[in-house]
Design a protein around this motif. Sequence first.
Motif, PDB file in Angstrom:
ATOM      1  N   GLY A  16       0.820  -1.222   0.000  1.00 10.83           N
ATOM      2  CA  GLY A  16       0.000   0.000   0.000  1.00 10.83           C
ATOM      3  C   GLY A  16       0.845   1.258   0.000  1.00 10.83           C
ATOM      4  N   GLU A  17       0.191   2.382   0.171  1.00 11.07           N
ATOM      5  CA  GLU A  17       0.853   3.683   0.108  1.00 11.07           C
ATOM      6  C   GLU A  17       1.698   3.892   1.368  1.00 11.07           C
ATOM      7  OE1 GLU A  17       0.892   5.411  -2.502  1.00 11.07           O
ATOM      8  OE2 GLU A  17       2.070   6.999  -1.566  1.00 11.07           O
TER       9      GLU A  17
ATOM     10  N   ASP B   6       6.118   5.961   8.562  1.00 15.68           N
ATOM     11  CA  ASP B   6       5.796   4.528   8.543  1.00 15.68           C
ATOM     12  C   ASP B   6       7.015   3.684   8.914  1.00 15.68           C
ATOM     13  OD1 ASP B   6       3.131   4.563   7.858  1.00 15.68           O
ATOM     14  OD2 ASP B   6       3.434   4.283   5.703  1.00 15.68           O
ATOM     15  N   SER B   7       6.765   2.545   9.550  1.00 17.85           N
ATOM     16  CA  SER B   7       7.824   1.564   9.780  1.00 17.85           C
ATOM     17  C   SER B   7       7.818   0.602   8.606  1.00 17.85           C
ATOM     18  CB  SER B   7       7.543   0.800  11.080  1.00 17.85           C
ATOM     19  OG  SER B   7       8.131  -0.499  11.008  1.00 17.85           O
TER      20      SER B   7
ATOM     21  N   ILE C  79      10.158   3.313  -1.244  1.00 19.46           N
ATOM     22  CA  ILE C  79       9.288   3.276  -0.058  1.00 19.46           C
ATOM     23  C   ILE C  79      10.071   3.634   1.204  1.00 19.46           C
ATOM     24  CG2 ILE C  79       7.631   1.672  -1.121  1.00 19.46           C
ATOM     25  CD1 ILE C  79       8.645  -0.489   0.846  1.00 19.46           C
ATOM     26  N   VAL C  80      11.380   3.360   1.180  1.00 14.90           N
ATOM     27  CA  VAL C  80      12.213   3.751   2.332  1.00 14.90           C
ATOM     28  C   VAL C  80      12.327   5.272   2.376  1.00 14.90           C
ATOM     29  CG1 VAL C  80      14.518   3.566   3.366  1.00 14.90           C
ATOM     30  CG2 VAL C  80      13.477   1.561   2.253  1.00 14.90           C
TER      31      VAL C  80
ATOM     32  N   GLU D 239      10.958   7.772   5.286  1.00 16.55           N
ATOM     33  CA  GLU D 239      11.899   8.661   5.975  1.00 16.55           C
ATOM     34  C   GLU D 239      11.631  10.131   5.652  1.00 16.55           C
ATOM     35  OE1 GLU D 239      15.768   7.141   4.904  1.00 16.55           O
ATOM     36  OE2 GLU D 239      15.549   5.372   6.185  1.00 16.55           O
ATOM     37  N   GLY D 240      10.632  10.389   4.824  1.00 11.81           N
ATOM     38  CA  GLY D 240      10.340  11.771   4.428  1.00 11.81           C
ATOM     39  C   GLY D 240      11.428  12.381   3.571  1.00 11.81           C
TER      40      GLY D 240
END
Lengths: 249, 249
Positions: A13-14, A19-20, A48-49, A53-54
């Motif tokens: 998913g998004e 998120d972890s 996605i990492v 991590e923004g």
Amino acid sequence: MRRLELIGLEGIGEVVRGDSVGGLICAACAREDIALLDDDVVVIAHKIVSKAEGHVADLTKVQPSARAVEIGRQLDKEAELVEVILKESRGIIRSGGRALVVETHHGFICANAGVDQSNVGKNIVALLPKDPDGSARRVREEIRDQTGMQPAVIISDSFGRPWRLGTVDVAIGIAGMKAVKDERGLSDRYGYQLKAAVAAVADEIAAAAELVMGKRGGVPVVIVRGCEWEKEVGSVKDLLRPAAEDLFR
Amino acid sequence: MRRLELIGLEGIGEVVRGDSVGGLICAACAREDIALLDDDVVVIAHKIVSKAEGHVADLTKVQPSARAVEIGRQLDKEAELVEVILKESRGIIRSGGRALVVETHHGFICANAGVDQSNVGKNIVALLPKDPDGSARRVREEIRDQTGMQPAVIISDSFGRPWRLGTVDVAIGIAGMKAVKDERGLSDRYGYQLKAAVAAVADEIAAAAELVMGKRGGVPVVIVRGCEWEKEVGSVKDLLRPAAEDLFR
């Protein structure tokens, strides 16, 4: 018979800031009824990492420098994008046509510092994680905390190559495994001592995983099962050729 | 769930000049009870193809030129080996340290023109096949004649890379499949049109297969099952970057 299996993990998913990634992987595995093993390698698309991590940039908020404007004009690239690429880079290795090949602050030599516009959102670009080995270690710890298992973790990205067309995925972050398989000094079946037998096994695993991931999103994680690799703290630094030994920069 | 499986084919045994590589593969599959499928990709280490085609050289019978002697002295390499490398090459791209990076007559840019001393025999070196796409097509026809199936065929070799340490296997010959997966123009999940989405799928399959092959012989053939690829005549030429577009030669 030697067998290797790759399992694409759908339904992550998004991913959003905070998120972890390890937690998302464990949840997806639970839904798909996959039990991770210590001998697995979990390959994760860097995007996605970076999102978790923004580590993304909004091009509408970037003020390009005069240099970025000039390079953008020469290479037919958005000045705002060039500005982000330059900020992520130690220096330009080559530019020409529409290509901008740089050395990133991590020491990767690649097009556009890995700054990527796909699968992120309108006007948003994903940057490479700041410390990809550290990101891989964190995901590995999250998986260990939730499952008790400690598979190796590779964070991957698609890199272009000189001389050959098309991208091939490589490892940009590693945790829990030795990056190379070094068989130098061992003998072949004729008694010849192998000299050039260092395989970039982490890169080969990343390349293999891309066959399952594809480029359109939806499968950002692949579990590689049955592969031979050596347990070690591991670092992508072991895959970077020292500048002094490099004939191509 | 997307799954991909790689099966290493052991028991091919010693390959000698005149052998049918396709025949040896079919016999090994029969012994291991593996039925090849049209959608499989059969990856073959180039060395057994070169041996079957008699495309090897005996270093004790090579008379090195003055140029080979001089280059050998500079790079600390056997003059006879350098002579063979130069004969297999269009030109030298870079040399330094102990490395000799050339462009082969096929247009591959690689160390030592792919001339390889391992797993061949004392003083014997394996050269790359003269026409690797043709070799791949021949193996594919042999498999079709014996089984009725027409899997794609890739002939692979281990190449070094600038900037990164360790070798990764790439495709040097292709039959029955498109070398790349081109997703340009398709949209990602955010509606962004993909621009750089050309994956060198044949190279990624070769890299994946190497994880099962290793460097010490014994598994010269790997069957890749469950991978997405496009049927086409196929050629490795589609992976070679034209010199005019290349920033690194």
